[in-house]
Design a protein around this motif. Structure first.
Motif, mmCIF file in Angstrom:
data_model
loop_
_atom_site.group_PDB
_atom_site.id
_atom_site.type_symbol
_atom_site.label_atom_id
_atom_site.label_comp_id
_atom_site.label_asym_id
_atom_site.label_seq_id
_atom_site.Cartn_x
_atom_site.Cartn_y
_atom_site.Cartn_z
ATOM 1 N N ALA A 94 -45.182 4.282 6.211
ATOM 2 C CA ALA A 94 -43.726 4.414 6.121
ATOM 3 C C ALA A 94 -43.178 5.141 7.343
ATOM 4 C CB ALA A 94 -43.341 5.156 4.846
ATOM 5 N N ILE A 95 -43.821 6.197 7.751
ATOM 6 C CA ILE A 95 -43.353 6.960 8.898
ATOM 7 C C ILE A 95 -43.487 6.133 10.171
ATOM 8 C CG2 ILE A 95 -43.899 8.950 10.351
ATOM 9 C CD1 ILE A 95 -44.547 10.476 7.780
ATOM 10 N N TRP A 96 -44.570 5.380 10.311
ATOM 11 C CA TRP A 96 -44.766 4.557 11.507
ATOM 12 C C TRP A 96 -43.631 3.558 11.650
ATOM 13 C CZ3 TRP A 96 -45.295 -0.730 11.589
ATOM 14 C CH2 TRP A 96 -45.542 -1.277 12.852
ATOM 15 N N SER A 97 -43.274 2.903 10.573
ATOM 16 C CA SER A 97 -42.230 1.895 10.613
ATOM 17 C C SER A 97 -40.890 2.507 11.006
ATOM 18 C CB SER A 97 -42.132 1.215 9.250
ATOM 19 O OG SER A 97 -41.102 0.266 9.248
ATOM 20 N N ILE A 98 -40.555 3.616 10.406
ATOM 21 C CA ILE A 98 -39.291 4.279 10.700
ATOM 22 C C ILE A 98 -39.280 4.780 12.142
ATOM 23 C CG2 ILE A 98 -37.896 6.317 10.158
ATOM 24 C CD1 ILE A 98 -38.767 5.897 7.218
ATOM 25 N N LEU A 99 -40.352 5.454 12.540
ATOM 26 C CA LEU A 99 -40.403 6.002 13.890
ATOM 27 C C LEU A 99 -40.383 4.920 14.961
ATOM 28 C CD1 LEU A 99 -42.892 8.979 13.552
ATOM 29 C CD2 LEU A 99 -40.423 9.063 13.834
ATOM 30 N N SER A 100 -41.032 3.793 14.710
ATOM 31 C CA SER A 100 -41.036 2.735 15.717
ATOM 32 C C SER A 100 -39.635 2.157 15.897
ATOM 33 C CB SER A 100 -42.032 1.642 15.356
ATOM 34 O OG SER A 100 -41.607 0.912 14.233
ATOM 35 N N ASN A 101 -38.881 2.028 14.819
ATOM 36 C CA ASN A 101 -37.514 1.527 14.944
ATOM 37 C C ASN A 101 -36.598 2.534 15.616
ATOM 38 O OD1 ASN A 101 -37.368 -1.172 13.944
ATOM 39 N ND2 ASN A 101 -37.844 -0.374 11.933
ATOM 40 N N ILE A 102 -36.756 3.822 15.292
ATOM 41 C CA ILE A 102 -35.935 4.852 15.931
ATOM 42 C C ILE A 102 -36.253 4.926 17.422
ATOM 43 C CG2 ILE A 102 -35.533 7.339 16.073
ATOM 44 C CD1 ILE A 102 -35.808 7.428 13.037
ATOM 45 N N THR A 103 -37.541 4.930 17.752
ATOM 46 C CA THR A 103 -37.937 4.980 19.162
ATOM 47 C C THR A 103 -37.397 3.768 19.910
ATOM 48 O OG1 THR A 103 -39.939 6.156 18.533
ATOM 49 C CG2 THR A 103 -39.904 5.173 20.720
ATOM 50 N N SER A 104 -37.477 2.597 19.314
ATOM 51 C CA SER A 104 -36.936 1.394 19.945
ATOM 52 C C SER A 104 -35.431 1.513 20.133
ATOM 53 C CB SER A 104 -37.259 0.166 19.092
ATOM 54 O OG SER A 104 -38.638 -0.001 18.976
ATOM 55 N N GLY A 105 -34.743 2.094 19.156
ATOM 56 C CA GLY A 105 -33.304 2.294 19.278
ATOM 57 C C GLY A 105 -32.957 3.210 20.438
ATOM 58 N N ILE A 106 -33.754 4.256 20.627
ATOM 59 C CA ILE A 106 -33.525 5.177 21.749
ATOM 60 C C ILE A 106 -33.781 4.469 23.075
ATOM 61 C CG2 ILE A 106 -34.369 7.277 22.870
ATOM 62 C CD1 ILE A 106 -34.868 8.364 19.998
ATOM 63 N N ILE A 107 -34.868 3.712 23.153
ATOM 64 C CA ILE A 107 -35.170 2.959 24.377
ATOM 65 C C ILE A 107 -34.059 1.964 24.674
ATOM 66 C CG2 ILE A 107 -36.732 1.234 25.379
ATOM 67 C CD1 ILE A 107 -39.010 2.685 23.851
ATOM 68 N N MET A 108 -33.592 1.279 23.646
ATOM 69 C CA MET A 108 -32.523 0.302 23.837
ATOM 70 C C MET A 108 -31.230 0.984 24.261
ATOM 71 S SD MET A 108 -33.349 -2.252 20.672
ATOM 72 C CE MET A 108 -31.689 -2.822 20.590
ATOM 73 N N PHE A 109 -31.002 2.199 23.801
ATOM 74 C CA PHE A 109 -29.808 2.928 24.188
ATOM 75 C C PHE A 109 -29.758 3.144 25.693
ATOM 76 C CE2 PHE A 109 -27.674 6.999 25.042
ATOM 77 C CZ PHE A 109 -26.413 6.711 24.545
ATOM 78 N N PHE A 110 -30.900 3.477 26.268
ATOM 79 C CA PHE A 110 -30.933 3.794 27.686
ATOM 80 C C PHE A 110 -31.182 2.589 28.583
ATOM 81 C CE2 PHE A 110 -31.805 8.002 25.871
ATOM 82 C CZ PHE A 110 -30.817 8.714 26.525
ATOM 83 N N SER A 111 -31.877 1.567 28.097
ATOM 84 C CA SER A 111 -32.247 0.490 29.018
ATOM 85 C C SER A 111 -32.079 -0.915 28.457
ATOM 86 C CB SER A 111 -33.709 0.682 29.453
ATOM 87 O OG SER A 111 -34.564 0.518 28.338
ATOM 88 N N PHE A 112 -31.300 -1.098 27.423
ATOM 89 C CA PHE A 112 -31.102 -2.434 26.865
ATOM 90 C C PHE A 112 -30.077 -3.168 27.721
ATOM 91 C CE2 PHE A 112 -29.632 -5.232 23.239
ATOM 92 C CZ PHE A 112 -30.820 -5.930 23.147
ATOM 93 N N PRO A 113 -30.426 -4.322 28.304
ATOM 94 C CA PRO A 113 -29.519 -4.984 29.250
ATOM 95 C C PRO A 113 -28.369 -5.742 28.580
ATOM 96 C CG PRO A 113 -31.528 -6.238 29.038
ATOM 97 C CD PRO A 113 -31.712 -4.983 28.220
ATOM 98 N N TYR A 114 -28.365 -5.856 27.265
ATOM 99 C CA TYR A 114 -27.352 -6.630 26.568
ATOM 100 C C TYR A 114 -26.389 -5.692 25.853
ATOM 101 C CZ TYR A 114 -31.312 -9.664 27.339
ATOM 102 O OH TYR A 114 -32.354 -10.307 27.920
ATOM 103 N N LYS A 115 -25.139 -6.140 25.724
ATOM 104 C CA LYS A 115 -24.084 -5.329 25.129
ATOM 105 C C LYS A 115 -23.516 -6.025 23.896
ATOM 106 C CE LYS A 115 -24.268 -2.547 28.672
ATOM 107 N NZ LYS A 115 -25.382 -1.688 28.609
#
Length: 179
Positions: A94-115
């Motif tokens: 459960a923690i892995w799933s949540i953390l992977s989505n949160i981490t991806s959200g943070i990465i996308m915040f800083f470097s996601f090329p789409y708006k």
């Protein structure tokens, strides 16, 4: 004091022998890990992490052997270990799933090329998706297809798939939360 020692003599001797053997095994494993780390030029941090894993393994073996030495039956130990590992497994999943989505959200915040407002295509062989980005959240994206279907797509999957920009609308989401 002598009565306690005499009544538990066998358990105490067994415990002492187990502790000495486990300390020796731990020493050998730690030396081996250091040698492999130096020979393979592995980062010191990774070597230290391996040493922590060795310590945890030795402690678990010690707990198991001490429990047997002091009279706990194997069926009782099996019940305890299986229950503990089941709880740990569910919690880590459960923690892995949540953390992977949160981490991806943070990465996308800083470097996601789409708006928001861009039309993207997610190249998935099982279910290719072409949709407009309606919202980017911490855990997922809201995508709207041409047919009007709302798709909630997890952030971690979006970073694992190939995504192409079909159309750039350049909408600004400034002031969106100001209302």
């Amino acid at each position: 004091m002598y009565e306690i020692f005499y009544s538990y003599k066998q358990e105490l001797i067994y415990s002492l022998v187990v502790l000495i053997l486990l300390i020796l095994i731990q020493y050998i494993l730690r030396k081996s890990a250091h040698r492999v780390g130096k020979r393979s030029e592995i980062n010191l941090t990774r070597t230290r992490l391996m040493l922590k894993y060795i310590n945890i393994l030795v402690i678990l073996i010690a707990i198991f052997l001490m429990a047997i030495a002091w009279g706990m039956e194997l069926t009782q130990l099996a019940l305890i270990f299986s229950s503990v590992f089941a709880v740990i497994g569910v919690a880590l999943f459960a923690i892995w799933s949540i953390l992977s989505n949160i981490t991806s959200g943070i990465i996308m915040f800083f470097s996601f090329p789409y708006k928001i407002g861009d039309t993207i295509k997610i190249h998935d062989k099982d279910l290719p998706i072409e949709a407009v980005i309606e919202d980017i959240k911490a855990f997922h994206l809201h995508l709207r297809t041409k047919e009007g279907e709302l798709i909630t797509y997890p952030n971690n999957l979006l970073l694992q798939k190939a995504v192409s920009l079909k159309e750039h609308h350049g909408y600004s989401d400034e002031g969106k939360d100001a209302l």
